[in-house]
Scaffold this motif. Sequence first.
Motif: not given
Length: 250
Positions: A82-84, A229-236
Motif C-alpha cells: 500500500q502506498p505511503n 489488520f487495518e492497513i494504511t501503508s506498507s510500501n514495497g
Amino acid sequence: MKKVFLFSIAAIAMASCQKEAKAPAPVSANAKVEANWSSSAQYATWNAGSGYYIENNIWGSGAGFQSIWANSYSNWGVWSDQPNTSGVKSYPNSDYGVHQTFSGLHTVQSSFNVTVPSSGAAAESTYDIWCNNYAYEIMIWENWTGAVNPIAVGYNGNGTPIATYTNVTPTSGGPTYTVYVGSNGTNAVYSFLNNSQTSSGTVNIKDILNFIQSKGVTFTTLDKVQFGFEITSSNGGLNFDCNSYSATVN
C-alpha cells in the motif's frame, strides 16, 4: 468506514465454488507452498466454516495490491503493498457473524496471535465489532505502528480520550485500554487502544461492551466480531500474519 459484508446465499455459493488463481505476489512463509485458499481479488471472501469468513477487503481510496491466503479461519495472512499516503486502504480480517440479541449473551471472548511488521508500515492489529444493526462500531487496537490514529471527533469533540478501562477476564484483570469516541459520519465509533501493545492475548469482549453501556449506550444486538489488520501503508509489500484466532459467543 470499512466495508461490511452481509452475505446472500448466492454470494456464498459463488465464493465457495469459484476456483481462484494463486496471486503472483509473494506471500508469507506461513502460507506454506499451497494454502487452502488464496486470492488477490478486491473483496475476495472465503467461507472458512464454523460461521467464519476470511475477507481481503481492500476498500480505501488509492489502495494498492494485496493478496490473501488462508489455511483456516484461525490461520491466514496477507501480503500487502500500500502506498505511503494517508487513509486506510484495507482491512483483511476473519469475520464471525453473531446476529444475536445482546441481552441473551453470557460470554463473548476472543484470543489472537499475530506476526506483523515492526517498521515500514502504518497499520494496526484490531478487532472490529458491530452492534445494533451496524449503528455502533467498537475497535480494539492490540498493536500498531506508523502514523495511525483512532477516530476521536464527534462526542468528545476535541480528539482527547474519554476514559481508561481495564479489561476483566474470567480469571483476572487484563490489559488497560485508553478509550476514544467519535463518528465516521455513518456510525458511532468506540476505539480501545491497548496501553501495553501486544501480538497475542485474550480479550473479554462482553466486558468491553458492558463498559460502553455503563456510559449510557444500550446494545440490542451483537452483529459481528471481526479481527484483522487495518492497513494504511506498507510500501514495497509487507506480510501480516494471523497465526491463531478464535471467538467464543454463547
